[in-house]
Scaffold this motif. Structure first.
Motif, short mmCIF file in Angstrom:
data_model
loop_
_atom_site.label_atom_id
_atom_site.label_comp_id
_atom_site.label_asym_id
_atom_site.label_seq_id
_atom_site.Cartn_x
_atom_site.Cartn_y
_atom_site.Cartn_z
N UNK A 1 61.63 17.11 9.54
CA UNK A 1 61.91 17.74 10.64
C UNK A 1 62.42 19.06 11.47
N UNK A 2 62.71 20.18 10.78
CA UNK A 2 62.58 21.33 11.43
C UNK A 2 61.27 21.40 11.26
N UNK A 3 60.75 20.98 10.57
CA UNK A 3 59.04 21.63 9.76
C UNK A 3 58.54 21.18 11.03
N UNK A 4 58.38 19.63 11.78
CA UNK A 4 57.91 19.56 12.27
C UNK A 4 57.92 20.83 13.94
N UNK A 5 59.61 20.33 13.90
CA UNK A 5 59.60 20.84 15.29
C UNK A 5 59.24 22.26 15.73
N UNK A 6 59.47 23.23 14.12
CA UNK A 6 58.18 24.24 14.54
C UNK A 6 57.70 24.37 14.54
N UNK A 7 56.66 23.63 14.08
CA UNK A 7 55.46 23.51 13.92
C UNK A 7 55.00 23.56 15.99
N UNK A 8 55.57 22.35 16.23
CA UNK A 8 55.23 22.50 17.47
C UNK A 8 55.67 22.79 18.62
N UNK A 9 56.77 23.56 18.53
CA UNK A 9 57.19 25.13 19.35
C UNK A 9 56.79 25.80 18.89
N UNK A 10 55.31 26.07 17.80
CA UNK A 10 54.37 27.49 17.70
C UNK A 10 53.48 27.08 18.66
N UNK A 11 53.00 25.63 18.10
CA UNK A 11 51.83 25.01 18.76
C UNK A 11 52.03 25.46 20.58
N UNK A 12 53.63 24.90 21.63
CA UNK A 12 53.76 24.84 22.87
C UNK A 12 54.13 26.40 22.96
N UNK A 13 54.36 27.57 22.31
CA UNK A 13 54.70 28.58 22.44
C UNK A 13 52.64 29.69 22.75
#
Length: 441
Positions: free
Chosen positions: A260-272
């Motif tokens: 979940x941490x890795x998925x959220x990190x990936x999502x945050x990078x995409x959003x950024x």
């Protein structure tokens, strides 16, 4: 469930992930058994063997949790199952009975499964206490490009309720509550009283014999044969990925722990990255997205307006020519061969082909219905697809089902409909369609 199984001794890592075991029994699968195995689990194998080892080292598939990943003497572990209280390990490698083999399980995979399974118990426990919904299905996939777990319930949730449940699970994680195992052996233990109250637990189906319960104080008690962590704080983080209606309830896709941490990190990078391309902070992405949607809608409306104007002019032109030739119009010819543009048309005899690149099937049906009622022509409306065209054909007088058969023979049309109108698709290109108009009509 095997109470003394090594896979229940949580904290397996490092040296504990490897152990030398004795092969007590070996069996080679018959061709029929091998075919059934391949049909269920996939792959291609020259031979398949299953082994019973001296200790219950690998976790078997069960309760929505896949079996361990690992190896036996370097050979890939293909599957693990429990039959009549015994574990059988499947692999392509051929080892003799009585041999000692070094077994190893994938510690990351075991931990990912334990993190997610423990989080699911918290979530389902909170749902059970607040809504009394039953968990009707559970499945985990803690590997590949899209790791996730799905949980089905016999009720539905609002967006606000899902947000509150997600926050509730993470609150339980932060409390770092113990995750306990309780074993009920036989029927008598089920009626025993404990210091903190009578024994009660969730269960998905009627259970017999010994029962293993996973308990998180004041959160959940549930019969379960899966692997779990020792404390909720070890989970780290929990997130809901998606929600959809399913049968008479809903299906939730979620993730917990390191995955979940890795998925959220990936999502945050995409959003950024998206926010940076818009020159806006990521907190303003919803507002920026709505603004983009409005601009796209305006452009689409503008395109529709241009198409409508073109169709009106074409309609007026045909009606005017028909008025001038009241005796009939057997040789009507309009436009030029169809081309890949926003709007083009091509007519011959009593047929009119319209290419409307921006329109989908429903819009094509509306245009065709309108023109077939106002013009004494057979209309064939085409829309763009990835391969070929969407097709809608209509007429006041001609049976379009017969025309559809002709389209099928000459242009590989596939579809159906009524006498007045048919719809479907063709894989033909512009050159083939134009040749059809010239030669057949």
């Amino acid at each position: 469930m095997i109470k003394e199984a090594l896979y229940y001794q949580r904290g397996n890592s490092g040296e504990e992930a490897e152990k030398e075991l004795l092969i007590l029994e070996k069996r080679e699968l018959s061709e029929k058994e091998k075919e059934e195995f391949v049909k269920k689990w996939g792959g291609s194998y020259s031979s398949l063997f299953c082994y019973r080892l001296s200790e219950s080292f690998f976790y078997p598939e069960g309760g929505g949790q896949p079996c361990d990943r690992g190896s036996i003497a370097g050979a890939k572990l293909l599957f693990v199952e429990e039959k009549d209280g015994e574990l059988w390990q499947y692999t392509e490698a051929d080892f003799p009975e009585g041999a000692k083999v070094r077994c190893q399980f994938d510690t990351d995979f075991r931990r990912w499964q334990s993190e997610n399974h423990s989080a699911e118990h918290i979530f389902s426990g909170l749902v059970s206490k607040r809504f009394s919904y039953k968990n009707s299905g559970f499945h985990m996939e803690c590997f590949g490009e899209n790791p996730h777990m799905t949980v089905d319930f016999d009720g539905e949730f609002s967006e606000k309720e899902l947000e509150e449940l997600e926050q509730g699970v993470n609150a339980v994680i932060r409390k770092n509550l113990p995750i306990r195992e309780i074993y009920l052996e036989g029927e008598e233990d089920r009626s025993l009283e404990r210091k903190d109250g009578s024994i009660s637990f969730r269960q998905k189906k009627a259970l017999e014999g010994d029962i293993r319960i996973i308990e998180i104080p004041e959160v959940d008690s549930c019969a379960c044969c899966g692997t779990h962590l020792s404390f909720t704080g070890e989970i780290g983080v929990f997130t809901i990925l998606s929600y959809e209606k399913h049968r008479k309830g809903c299906r939730l896709t979620m993730l917990a722990g390191e995955l979940a941490f890795l998925a959220l990190e990936k999502k945050l990078k995409l959003l950024s990255g998206f926010a940076q391309s818009l020159s806006r902070p990521w907190t303003e992405i919803p507002e920026a997205f709505r603004s983009l949607q409005e601009k796209i809608f305006e452009k689409e409306e503008e395109k529709r307006g241009i198409l409508e104007a073109g169709i009106r002019l074409l309609e007026e032109k045909i009606l005017k020519e028909l008025e001038e030739q009241r005796k009939g119009i057997k040789m009507l010819f309009l436009g030029s061969p169809l081309k890949d543009s926003c709007f083009s048309y091509y007519g011959k005899n009593s047929y009119l082909f319209l290419y409307l690149s921006e329109l989908g099937m429903k819009d094509l049906q509306k245009i065709c219905e309108r023109l077939r009622l106002s013009l004494p022509l057979s209309l064939i409306c085409l829309g763009k697809k990835e391969e070929g065209f969407s097709v809608v054909a209509g007429s006041r007088e001609e049976d379009m089902r017969a025309f559809g058969k002709l389209l099928g023979e000459k242009l590989s049309f596939r579809g159906g409909g009524q006498k007045e109108m048919i719809q479907g698709s063709t894989t033909a290109d512009f050159q083939e369609i134009n040749a059809f108009i010239e030669r057949i009509l």
